[in-house]
Every structure is written in C-alpha cells, then in structure tokens.
Write a protein that holds these residues in place. Structure first.
Motif, short mmCIF file in Angstrom:
data_model
loop_
_atom_site.label_atom_id
_atom_site.label_comp_id
_atom_site.label_asym_id
_atom_site.label_seq_id
_atom_site.Cartn_x
_atom_site.Cartn_y
_atom_site.Cartn_z
N GLU A 1 -7.28 28.56 8.99
CA GLU A 1 -6.68 27.61 9.21
C GLU A 1 -7.59 26.35 9.52
OE1 GLU A 1 -5.72 29.41 13.34
OE2 GLU A 1 -3.93 30.43 12.45
N LYS A 2 -8.71 26.44 9.87
CA LYS A 2 -9.75 25.52 9.89
C LYS A 2 -10.10 24.74 8.54
CE LYS A 2 -11.62 27.02 14.24
NZ LYS A 2 -13.02 27.94 14.80
N THR A 3 -10.09 25.73 7.60
CA THR A 3 -10.48 25.25 6.31
C THR A 3 -9.25 24.46 5.78
OG1 THR A 3 -11.98 27.01 5.59
CG2 THR A 3 -10.70 25.97 3.95
N VAL A 4 -7.91 24.72 5.92
CA VAL A 4 -6.77 24.12 5.48
C VAL A 4 -6.82 22.95 6.40
CG1 VAL A 4 -4.34 24.18 5.54
CG2 VAL A 4 -5.43 26.20 4.63
N ASP A 5 -7.22 22.88 7.55
CA ASP A 5 -7.25 21.61 8.35
C ASP A 5 -7.97 20.59 7.66
OD1 ASP A 5 -6.46 19.94 10.67
OD2 ASP A 5 -8.40 20.62 11.43
N ALA A 6 -9.26 20.97 7.33
CA ALA A 6 -10.33 20.31 6.63
C ALA A 6 -9.63 19.65 5.25
CB ALA A 6 -11.43 21.08 6.36
N LEU A 7 -8.92 20.58 4.52
CA LEU A 7 -8.56 20.06 3.11
C LEU A 7 -7.53 19.08 3.57
CD1 LEU A 7 -7.94 23.51 1.64
CD2 LEU A 7 -9.21 21.57 0.67
N ALA A 8 -6.54 19.12 4.55
CA ALA A 8 -5.63 18.27 4.67
C ALA A 8 -6.20 16.78 5.17
CB ALA A 8 -4.58 18.69 5.97
N GLU A 9 -7.38 16.95 6.13
CA GLU A 9 -8.17 15.63 6.50
C GLU A 9 -8.56 14.90 5.13
OE1 GLU A 9 -12.14 14.23 8.65
OE2 GLU A 9 -11.41 16.20 9.56
N ALA A 10 -9.32 15.71 4.32
CA ALA A 10 -9.92 15.26 3.22
C ALA A 10 -8.91 14.63 2.48
CB ALA A 10 -10.85 16.37 2.37
N LYS A 11 -7.84 15.12 2.16
CA LYS A 11 -6.79 14.96 1.27
C LYS A 11 -6.28 13.31 1.79
CE LYS A 11 -3.54 16.27 -1.89
NZ LYS A 11 -4.02 16.74 -3.44
N ARG A 12 -6.04 13.26 3.07
CA ARG A 12 -5.59 11.97 3.82
C ARG A 12 -6.57 10.89 3.46
NH1 ARG A 12 -4.37 15.57 7.93
NH2 ARG A 12 -6.14 14.75 8.97
N GLY A 13 -7.88 11.34 3.40
CA GLY A 13 -9.00 10.24 3.40
C GLY A 13 -9.58 9.87 2.11
N GLN A 14 -8.84 10.35 1.08
CA GLN A 14 -9.45 10.30 -0.30
C GLN A 14 -9.33 8.70 -0.68
OE1 GLN A 14 -7.76 14.36 -2.52
NE2 GLN A 14 -6.55 12.25 -2.93
N ARG A 15 -10.75 8.63 -1.29
CA ARG A 15 -10.52 7.11 -1.90
C ARG A 15 -11.03 6.93 -3.32
NH1 ARG A 15 -15.59 5.75 2.39
NH2 ARG A 15 -14.78 7.63 3.72
N VAL A 16 -11.09 5.85 -3.78
CA VAL A 16 -11.50 5.82 -5.27
C VAL A 16 -12.94 6.00 -5.17
CG1 VAL A 16 -11.40 4.23 -7.17
CG2 VAL A 16 -9.36 4.41 -5.73
N ALA A 17 -13.32 6.66 -6.22
CA ALA A 17 -15.00 6.99 -6.08
C ALA A 17 -15.42 6.87 -7.72
CB ALA A 17 -15.10 8.31 -5.60
N ARG A 18 -16.61 6.49 -7.74
CA ARG A 18 -17.65 6.50 -8.86
C ARG A 18 -18.43 7.53 -8.57
NH1 ARG A 18 -21.07 1.76 -9.78
NH2 ARG A 18 -21.21 1.59 -7.77
N MET A 19 -19.09 8.25 -9.47
CA MET A 19 -19.95 9.55 -9.43
C MET A 19 -21.35 9.34 -9.96
SD MET A 19 -18.69 13.20 -10.90
CE MET A 19 -19.55 14.64 -11.05
N LYS A 20 -22.30 9.78 -9.07
CA LYS A 20 -23.54 9.61 -9.59
C LYS A 20 -24.12 11.04 -9.57
CE LYS A 20 -26.92 6.85 -7.83
NZ LYS A 20 -27.87 6.28 -6.78
N LEU A 21 -24.68 11.57 -10.61
CA LEU A 21 -25.31 12.63 -10.78
C LEU A 21 -26.89 12.70 -11.17
CD1 LEU A 21 -23.03 14.41 -13.72
CD2 LEU A 21 -23.02 14.91 -11.22
N ALA A 22 -27.50 13.65 -10.46
CA ALA A 22 -29.08 13.73 -10.63
C ALA A 22 -29.41 15.33 -10.70
CB ALA A 22 -29.68 13.14 -9.50
N ARG A 23 -30.48 15.74 -11.41
CA ARG A 23 -30.95 16.96 -11.21
C ARG A 23 -32.47 16.91 -10.97
NH1 ARG A 23 -34.23 19.63 -14.31
NH2 ARG A 23 -34.08 22.17 -14.52
N ALA A 24 -32.91 17.91 -9.93
CA ALA A 24 -34.26 17.90 -9.34
C ALA A 24 -34.73 19.57 -9.45
CB ALA A 24 -34.43 17.60 -8.03
#
Length: 540
Positions: free
Chosen positions: A203-226
């Motif tokens: 239930e809590k995971t699905v609630d988090a998925l719903a929040e993340a889905k509602r708050g999606q925004r256009v994104a660029r992606m930065k990658l790094a390796r350490a």
C-alpha cells in the motif's frame, strides 16, 4: 501515455462485436500482456514496440517519492537480559491484542528481535515516462522481497488506476530490517513473514508510485561513475569486485537536481549480527549525504553485485594516522563511514569532468520470465514447509497452490517436479543499461575483463570443473551502453554462482574447508540458466 492492462481489457471487449453475413470478423487489436497470466507467470514484454507501448517519443518525464515502511515495534522490559520477550515481562501492546508481537530482524540468525528504531526503512520510487512507455523503479530497505509480493505491487497499482507498463521492485538487502522472506523468525524453522506487514509495504509503495507519477517533470539526465575500493571487500576466492558506484541524477528545466538513482554493490551489513535496532545500515548515510548536498532532491538506492561476497567485513574503517581501524564492524560509526564515503565519492564524480549530461534521454525495457530447477534441498525444505514464504511451480509451469506445497515430498524437488519461477529485466535510461537480476550475482558472471575475456575460473576440485563458463552478462548488453548491475530485483533467490566455481562437496577448490555461498543459493543450475535467459532476452 502507456495504457494499463485493465484499460486494454476493456478495449478488447468493446471490439468483440458480431460480423454480418459474408463479412470477415475484424481481428481485435492486440493489447499488452496481463500483469500475470493464468498460470501465475509474468509474461515477457518489450517496450517500446509492443502493443500498449508502441512508441517512446517526446519528453522524458521523471518523478520521485518516498514512504517509510518501518513496522510498529512493541518494546518490552527485558528483565532477564536475554534479548527476547518472556512471559511476564511488561511490553508496549501497540496493536492492543494482548500479545507481544515481535519484529524479527533478517539477515543473520533467527531470533533477533528489534528493540528500537535507529532510522526508518523506506520504500523509495522513481517513475520514468516517455510517450507510450511508463515504468516505476522501487527500492525497498529489506533483506529480500519475493516475486509473488512484487506482483501484488503491480496488481495494486493497476487497481488504483496507475498507468505503468512495468514496475521493478528491488530490495537493498539490509541485514538490519524486518524479515520479509520468512527465514529469520523467533527461532529456526519459525517463519518471520507477516502478511499484514507485506500488505502495508504494498500500500505504501503504491502510494509513493502515485505521488511520483503525479509529480513527474521534464528531466535531463546526468551520469557519473565513481570508485571507493577502500569501502568494499570480497571475502570469497577468487577476488573479483565491480568497484562501480553509478549515479544517475535527474535535472529539472532550471538545471537543478531533484532525483538521484544510486547503485553500488556492497552488503548493507556494517552493523553486524549483534545489532537489534532497525536501520537501513550504510544506505541511510549514503542517501542522507546525497540529499544534504543536493537540497530538494530524493535519492533512490539500489544494490549492485552482492555475491562473491561483497561486504564491509574486512575493510579498515575510519583509519587513524597509523592506518588502524577505529570504527569496527558492528558499529553505526562504521555504517556511517561506509555510506558517507560512498556518497562523497559519488558527489565528486557527479561534479567532476567525467560526468556526462544527456539532454534527450530515451526509455526502454525488456522483461523475461524463466524457470529454474532448485538443487539446494535445504532451502527447498524451508519453502515446502512454509518457513520461506514463496510461490513454486510444477514441471508444466503451473503455479502450485500454497496449501499444497507442504504435501509435496522433498524428492519432488530432486526429481525436477518443483520449479522456481522468476524474471529478468533490462531497463534502459538513456545510455544507462540496468541489468535487473533476481538474486545476488557473483561479479564473475557479470564483468568482462578489459581484454574481452571472462573472470570465471575452472578450479580443480570444484564440483563441476568441466562446466563450460557462462557468457558474462556485460557481453550480452548492447554496445555503447553504460552497463549497471542491480541485484535482488523482483525476487530474492540468494547467491548466483558460476557453475564451474560451485564448490559444495569436498575436496574443495580454494580453501581446505570450503567457502560460504552455496548454502544460500538455489543451486548449481542457477548461474547457467540465468545467463542463458538473459542472452535470450536480448535475442542472443
């Protein structure tokens, strides 16, 4: 926007009309596969390009959210100091049922009751969407999470109307969280698995998925390796370590980071077996440092290669001027040293010249189900007796009802009549290719040497010295990608060894008395089966 299985089912019913005389009945449009089929198996799926996820075009949308999944603790006055509740000892009856209900910590031995909460354990999610393709990636601070419970997350998300083509659920493998597999209850042979707690995670995971889905925004992606070789040790020969600390940071239109995906292979067990406080171990400090350095961002952590055994045991913690270990294994100081050290290495990489930014990342995934014949009869007995709480399948690939498992003879496992069903995923975020593996893989099965050869050895005295070395998974991934391994993804099937290095029977190959690993493996068939199925997932 991707379409849910429930929506597609409705579409199919609408198209199931009657044809007139002489007409050819129209062929209903093919839809996406169900979340799970009539046999209890997760269908194969590839997106984009399949029905329901035809195109991945346009904006790359990312969302992130987190929910604590810390269980309620019923603390008690341990009058005799034996570490367990005994009749007559006062306790805090949180649920009001008149009984002491312990939370059993997983990862070492049974009977380790939680006495306090040091830091919350979490369900943290990242959602990614592009065109018709939408996925969720979940990181749980748990020792392991079996596939049938992963399926419940997917089913519940669909029931709530969340439009995902696929949801990956991983566990960090912390050895200081609640037992979600069953092996670490009040005593050996008593399950620590609690249906009510698993339901709350869903239930809590699905609630988090719903929040993340509602708050999606256009994104660029930065990658790094350490790398941080001083923080991880390999306690099993041959010593092979994937030193990579991979980070994918997602930037909003103003260039500010709002989500970070961090992947690193190192057992979260710095606290050791004497600890009785709930904690996500070093992962807590790793995420905390990243989020402090990047205010307003949320970090999702996934475990990289864990088998072999990648661990905090044997490193020098908090070395003083003489190089002596000043924060030994089994302390929160050591967990902080490891987690903060990894976070700082990641930050340096993200802000260094080697980081790359993708202004137009792409999204794709592959999913493949397969069966494996377990050869570890000890673990099989725990499954059939109901201690390890997981689904199994018949030789025909049909789900065996849970109530029938206890009536199956152990010989049915040896004869190949009981199979483990699980899945593999390949998740592609821009140039990052995440190989999602349902257990703790030995790096030999993952890495390719700089000269293109394999790290797999064929030692004398191992159980299968003539076994053909498996093709490492890195060699199967498409050229030009950044290869990243994720362990305990969508299942938790223990250690996955190269068959040529499987060494359960004396005489032993590397050490006189053998090495740790095989006893917590599905068995010697898992390595070749998994690598073969991964290659098939990529059409090789």
């Amino acid at each position: 926007m991707a379409r849910s299985p429930l929506t597609m089912l409705g579409s199919l019913l609408l198209f199931a009309g009657c044809a007139g005389d002489g007409d050819v009945a129209p062929t209903p449009p093919a839809g996406p596969p169900p979340i799970v089929d009539e046999n209890g198996v997760v269908p194969n799926y590839t997106c984009p390009g399949s029905p329901g996820c035809e195109r991945a075009e346009g904006d790359f949308l990312v969302g992130v959210a987190a929910r604590p999944i810390t269980p309620d603790l019923e603390t008690w006055d341990d009058l005799d100091g034996n570490g367990v509740w005994d009749p007559g000892e006062p306790f805090d009856d949180v649920n009001g049922n008149g009984e002491w209900d312990g939370v059993w910590l997983a990862g070492f031995s049974a009977g380790r009751a939680a006495t306090a909460v040091h830091d919350d354990v979490w369900s943290r999610v990242l959602t990614v969407e592009q065109g018709d393709v939408s996925i969720g990636i979940v990181g749980l601070d748990l020792v392991g999470y079996f596939q049938q419970d992963v399926i419940q997350v997917r089913l519940e998300a669909a029931a709530q109307g969340l439009d995902f083509d696929h949801i990956v659920v991983t566990s960090t493998h912390t050895h200081e969280g609640p037992d979600t597999m069953g092996m670490w209850g009040a005593a050996f042979g008593e399950s620590g698995y609690e249906e009510a707690y698993i339901r709350s995670i869903v239930e809590k995971t699905v609630d988090a998925l719903a929040e993340a889905k509602r708050g999606q925004r256009v994104a660029r992606m930065k990658l790094a390796r350490a790398e941080a070789p001083e923080l991880v040790n390999d306690t099993r020969l041959p010593k092979v370590i994937d030193q990579s600390i991979h980070t994918a940071q997602f930037l909003d239109e103003a260039g500010a980071p709002f989500a970070t995906l961090a992947v690193w292979g190192n057992h979260p067990e710095a606290l050791g077996s004497d600890n009785t406080e709930l904690t996500s171990d070093y992962v807590h400090y790793l995420r905390e440092d990243l989020e402090t350095h990047y205010p307003g961002s949320t970090t999702v952590f996934l475990s990289g290669p864990l088998g072999g055994l990648m661990t905090t045991i044997g490193i020098v913690g908090c070395p003083d001027a003489s190089g002596a270990d000043t924060c030994p294994q089994g302390t929160f100081e050591r967990a902080q040293y490891v987690g903060s050290g990894a976070a700082q290495a990641a930050i340096r990489a993200l802000e260094g010249p080697g980081a790359t930014i993708d202004d137009n990342p792409s999204l794709a995934f592959r999913r493949r189900s397969f069966f494996v014949n377990p050869t570890n009869t000890g673990l099989a007995l725990l499954v059939l007796s109901g201690v390890l709480h997981r689904d199994v399948y018949s030789r025909a690939g049909k789900l065996i009802p849970r109530e029938q498992q206890s009536s199956l003879p152990l010989s049915s496992v040896r004869d190949g009549d009981v199979l483990i069903g699980t899945e593999l995923n390949g998740i592609h975020l821009g140039s990052m290719a995440l190989a999602m593996i349902p257990g703790e893989i030995y790096p030999e099965l993952w890495l390719v040497k700089p000269d293109g050869s394999s790290y797999i050895e064929q030692p004398e005295n191992a159980d299968f010295p003539d076994a053909v070395p498996e093709t490492p998974i890195q060699a199967v991934l498409p050229a030009g990608v950044v290869p990243v391994m994720v362990n305990n993804a969508n299942d938790a099937l223990g250690y996955i060894l190269p068959q040529a290095q499987f060494d359960e029977a004396a005489p032993f190959a590397y050490k006189e008395n053998g090495q740790y690993g095989e006893q917590n493996s599905v068995g010697y068939t898992m390595g070749p089966t998994l690598t073969r199925e991964f290659a098939a997932m990529y059409g090789k």
